[in-house]
Design a protein around this motif. Structure first.
Motif, mmCIF file in Angstrom:
data_model
loop_
_atom_site.group_PDB
_atom_site.id
_atom_site.type_symbol
_atom_site.label_atom_id
_atom_site.label_comp_id
_atom_site.label_asym_id
_atom_site.label_seq_id
_atom_site.Cartn_x
_atom_site.Cartn_y
_atom_site.Cartn_z
ATOM 1 N N TYR A 24 0.832 -1.103 -0.023
ATOM 2 C CA TYR A 24 0.061 0.011 0.017
ATOM 3 C C TYR A 24 0.817 1.426 0.037
ATOM 4 C CZ TYR A 24 -3.385 3.737 1.625
ATOM 5 O OH TYR A 24 -3.982 4.725 1.745
ATOM 6 N N TYR A 25 1.819 1.276 0.778
ATOM 7 C CA TYR A 25 2.598 2.521 0.931
ATOM 8 C C TYR A 25 3.698 2.540 -0.365
ATOM 9 C CZ TYR A 25 0.773 3.144 5.325
ATOM 10 O OH TYR A 25 0.041 3.525 6.482
ATOM 11 N N GLU A 26 4.251 1.792 -0.803
ATOM 12 C CA GLU A 26 5.043 1.549 -1.968
ATOM 13 C C GLU A 26 4.320 1.922 -3.483
ATOM 14 O OE1 GLU A 26 8.301 1.504 -2.121
ATOM 15 O OE2 GLU A 26 8.748 0.737 -0.167
ATOM 16 N N GLU A 27 3.014 1.444 -3.584
ATOM 17 C CA GLU A 27 2.277 1.514 -4.651
ATOM 18 C C GLU A 27 1.329 2.724 -4.476
ATOM 19 O OE1 GLU A 27 2.859 -0.011 -7.319
ATOM 20 O OE2 GLU A 27 4.537 -1.184 -6.265
ATOM 21 N N ASN A 28 1.037 3.348 -3.421
ATOM 22 C CA ASN A 28 0.141 4.489 -3.429
ATOM 23 C C ASN A 28 0.651 5.483 -2.504
ATOM 24 O OD1 ASN A 28 -2.601 3.040 -4.183
ATOM 25 N ND2 ASN A 28 -1.605 1.653 -2.929
ATOM 26 N N TRP A 29 1.013 5.535 -1.318
ATOM 27 C CA TRP A 29 1.746 6.639 -0.801
ATOM 28 C C TRP A 29 2.718 7.268 -1.305
ATOM 29 C CZ3 TRP A 29 5.660 8.228 2.095
ATOM 30 C CH2 TRP A 29 5.534 9.453 3.088
ATOM 31 N N LYS A 30 3.759 6.530 -1.877
ATOM 32 C CA LYS A 30 5.028 6.986 -2.068
ATOM 33 C C LYS A 30 4.845 7.433 -3.661
ATOM 34 C CE LYS A 30 9.083 4.882 -1.418
ATOM 35 N NZ LYS A 30 9.961 3.817 -1.430
ATOM 36 N N PHE A 40 -3.849 16.808 -3.170
ATOM 37 C CA PHE A 40 -3.634 15.424 -3.218
ATOM 38 C C PHE A 40 -4.820 14.674 -4.018
ATOM 39 C CE2 PHE A 40 0.052 15.581 -0.484
ATOM 40 C CZ PHE A 40 0.652 14.241 -0.819
ATOM 41 N N GLN A 41 -6.037 15.452 -3.970
ATOM 42 C CA GLN A 41 -7.223 14.824 -4.583
ATOM 43 C C GLN A 41 -6.843 14.807 -6.167
ATOM 44 O OE1 GLN A 41 -10.080 13.349 -3.799
ATOM 45 N NE2 GLN A 41 -9.340 13.417 -1.700
ATOM 46 N N LYS A 42 -6.102 15.911 -6.621
ATOM 47 C CA LYS A 42 -5.909 16.218 -7.996
ATOM 48 C C LYS A 42 -4.609 14.967 -8.365
ATOM 49 C CE LYS A 42 -6.741 21.031 -7.794
ATOM 50 N NZ LYS A 42 -5.841 22.176 -8.182
ATOM 51 N N VAL A 43 -3.670 14.907 -7.532
ATOM 52 C CA VAL A 43 -2.665 13.798 -7.692
ATOM 53 C C VAL A 43 -3.268 12.434 -7.734
ATOM 54 C CG1 VAL A 43 -0.495 12.759 -6.981
ATOM 55 C CG2 VAL A 43 -0.873 15.319 -6.836
ATOM 56 N N MET A 44 -4.118 12.064 -7.043
ATOM 57 C CA MET A 44 -4.602 10.768 -6.869
ATOM 58 C C MET A 44 -5.466 10.601 -8.135
ATOM 59 S SD MET A 44 -5.468 10.279 -2.742
ATOM 60 C CE MET A 44 -6.205 11.673 -2.457
ATOM 61 N N LYS A 45 -6.288 11.387 -8.382
ATOM 62 C CA LYS A 45 -7.076 11.244 -9.837
ATOM 63 C C LYS A 45 -6.120 10.974 -10.905
ATOM 64 C CE LYS A 45 -11.282 13.824 -8.266
ATOM 65 N NZ LYS A 45 -11.951 14.876 -8.471
ATOM 66 N N ILE A 59 -2.971 9.773 -11.048
ATOM 67 C CA ILE A 59 -2.190 8.485 -10.905
ATOM 68 C C ILE A 59 -3.298 7.284 -10.965
ATOM 69 C CG2 ILE A 59 -0.629 7.324 -9.665
ATOM 70 C CD1 ILE A 59 0.696 9.298 -8.691
ATOM 71 N N ARG A 60 -4.404 7.311 -10.116
ATOM 72 C CA ARG A 60 -5.105 6.247 -9.934
ATOM 73 C C ARG A 60 -6.521 6.616 -9.848
ATOM 74 N NH1 ARG A 60 -2.575 1.693 -9.367
ATOM 75 N NH2 ARG A 60 -0.416 1.737 -8.066
ATOM 76 N N PRO A 61 -7.160 6.912 -11.075
ATOM 77 C CA PRO A 61 -8.603 7.435 -11.100
ATOM 78 C C PRO A 61 -9.542 6.755 -10.488
ATOM 79 C CG PRO A 61 -7.690 6.768 -13.399
ATOM 80 C CD PRO A 61 -6.501 6.768 -12.313
ATOM 81 N N ASP A 62 -9.260 5.225 -10.488
ATOM 82 C CA ASP A 62 -10.254 4.331 -9.716
ATOM 83 C C ASP A 62 -10.019 4.242 -8.375
ATOM 84 O OD1 ASP A 62 -11.504 4.034 -12.402
ATOM 85 O OD2 ASP A 62 -9.911 2.542 -12.799
ATOM 86 N N GLY A 63 -9.099 4.924 -7.766
ATOM 87 C CA GLY A 63 -8.937 4.612 -6.137
ATOM 88 C C GLY A 63 -7.554 3.821 -6.125
ATOM 89 N N PRO A 64 -6.947 3.875 -4.974
ATOM 90 C CA PRO A 64 -5.795 3.262 -4.591
ATOM 91 C C PRO A 64 -5.839 1.874 -4.922
ATOM 92 C CG PRO A 64 -6.724 4.853 -2.742
ATOM 93 C CD PRO A 64 -7.793 4.584 -3.424
ATOM 94 N N SER A 65 -4.590 1.247 -5.099
ATOM 95 C CA SER A 65 -4.556 -0.174 -5.245
ATOM 96 C C SER A 65 -4.204 -1.173 -3.918
ATOM 97 C CB SER A 65 -3.354 -0.456 -6.393
ATOM 98 O OG SER A 65 -3.035 -1.842 -6.536
ATOM 99 N N PHE A 66 -4.703 -2.002 -3.669
ATOM 100 C CA PHE A 66 -4.564 -2.938 -2.553
ATOM 101 C C PHE A 66 -3.925 -4.461 -2.939
ATOM 102 C CE2 PHE A 66 -8.364 0.120 -1.734
ATOM 103 C CZ PHE A 66 -7.453 0.840 -0.762
#
Length: 266
Positions: free
Chosen positions: A43-49, A100-105, A107-114
């Motif tokens: 989670y932290y490698e693929e999303n947070w970082k 961060f909302q802009k950044v997340m959209k 990189i991952r428009p469908d939400g974080p990867s788990f």
């Protein structure tokens, strides 16, 4: 708690009269739940970082650092990860949510990867998160912040284990406490007497959550919340919570509580 000495890249600042004088760091202490190490690391490698790399490239943050204590022989019983996000000033920090909302959209428009479809509530617990700011003349105080954090955690341990000698020694020799609705109490012996619970009463749970720590020379202030559970003589339980302000003083290389004031939140 094991003593933790970590070389972090934290640039700290002090704000005077509302001016932006330098960077501000938000530090999160995270504990892995239920042995889900792989899920948490993923989670932290693929999303947070990834979110922070993009945010840094777009000048939304100043810098960031992810510290995995499990990989650095810096084991702690209280947390596994330290997450640091640094902002160049209070203005940048104020806009963090929108940016961060802009950044997340992007990189991952469908939400974080788990990993294994496990959500954050399944694999992590936030021990606490707070803002760090210190005097600009002392940019190398990162280890001092962690010493204060360690002492904060230990204070709760001493209280729940009824180790009143250790609890009293958490204060300076000339330390004072300012309990709500009571006179000022000064000195370790008197402070110890104040903290001793009546016979048959226990506090099995106590947690202190700092929201801001500021170090200025050999003093620091610490603002936050506390919570806990008391078991009465009749075995009934009651929960409590409140807010606090602590002034720390550095004595013989360690941080001791110089003044401690708190009151409950109804």
């Amino acid at each position: 708690m094991n003593k933790i000495i970590i070389t972090l890249t934290i640039l700290m600042s002090i704000s005077i009269y509302g001016q932006n004088l330098g960077p501000i760091s938000i530090i999160d202490f995270v504990k892995i739940k239920n042995g889900n190490i792989k899920e948490a690391q993923y989670y932290y490698e693929e999303n947070w970082k990834r979110f922070r790399i993009k945010a840094q490239n777009q000048s939304h943050i100043n810098s960031f650092e992810f510290i995995n204590l499990n990989n650095k022989d810096l084991k702690s019983n209280d947390f596994d990860f330290i997450l640091i996000t640094e902002f160049k000033d209070s203005e940048q920090l104020k806009n963090v949510e929108d940016n961060f909302q802009k950044v997340m959209k992007q990189i991952r428009p469908d939400g974080p990867s788990f990993l294994n479809n496990k959500r954050p509530s399944d694999f992590r617990e936030s021990v606490f998160s707070f803002k760090v700011s210190t005097n600009n003349e002392n940019l190398a105080l990162k280890e001092e912040v962690l010493k204060i954090v360690s002492n904060i955690i230990n204070f709760s341990k001493y209280y729940t284990s009824a180790d009143y000698d250790a609890l009293a020694n958490a204060y300076c020799k000339e330390g004072v406490i300012l309990p709500p609705g009571a006179d000022i109490i000064k000195g370790r012996a008197a402070i110890k007497k104040r903290w001793i619970l009546p016979e048959g009463v226990k506090v099995p749970y106590h947690k202190i959550t700092p929201t801001e720590i500021k170090i200025i020379g050999d003093y620091a202030y610490d603002i936050g919340y506390y919570e806990g559970t008391t078991i009465r003589k009749d075995k009934s339980e009651v929960s409590f919570k409140g807010k606090y302000l602590i002034v720390w003083k550095k004595e013989d290389g360690d941080w001791k509580i110089y003044a401690d004031a708190w009151n409950k939140i109804n």
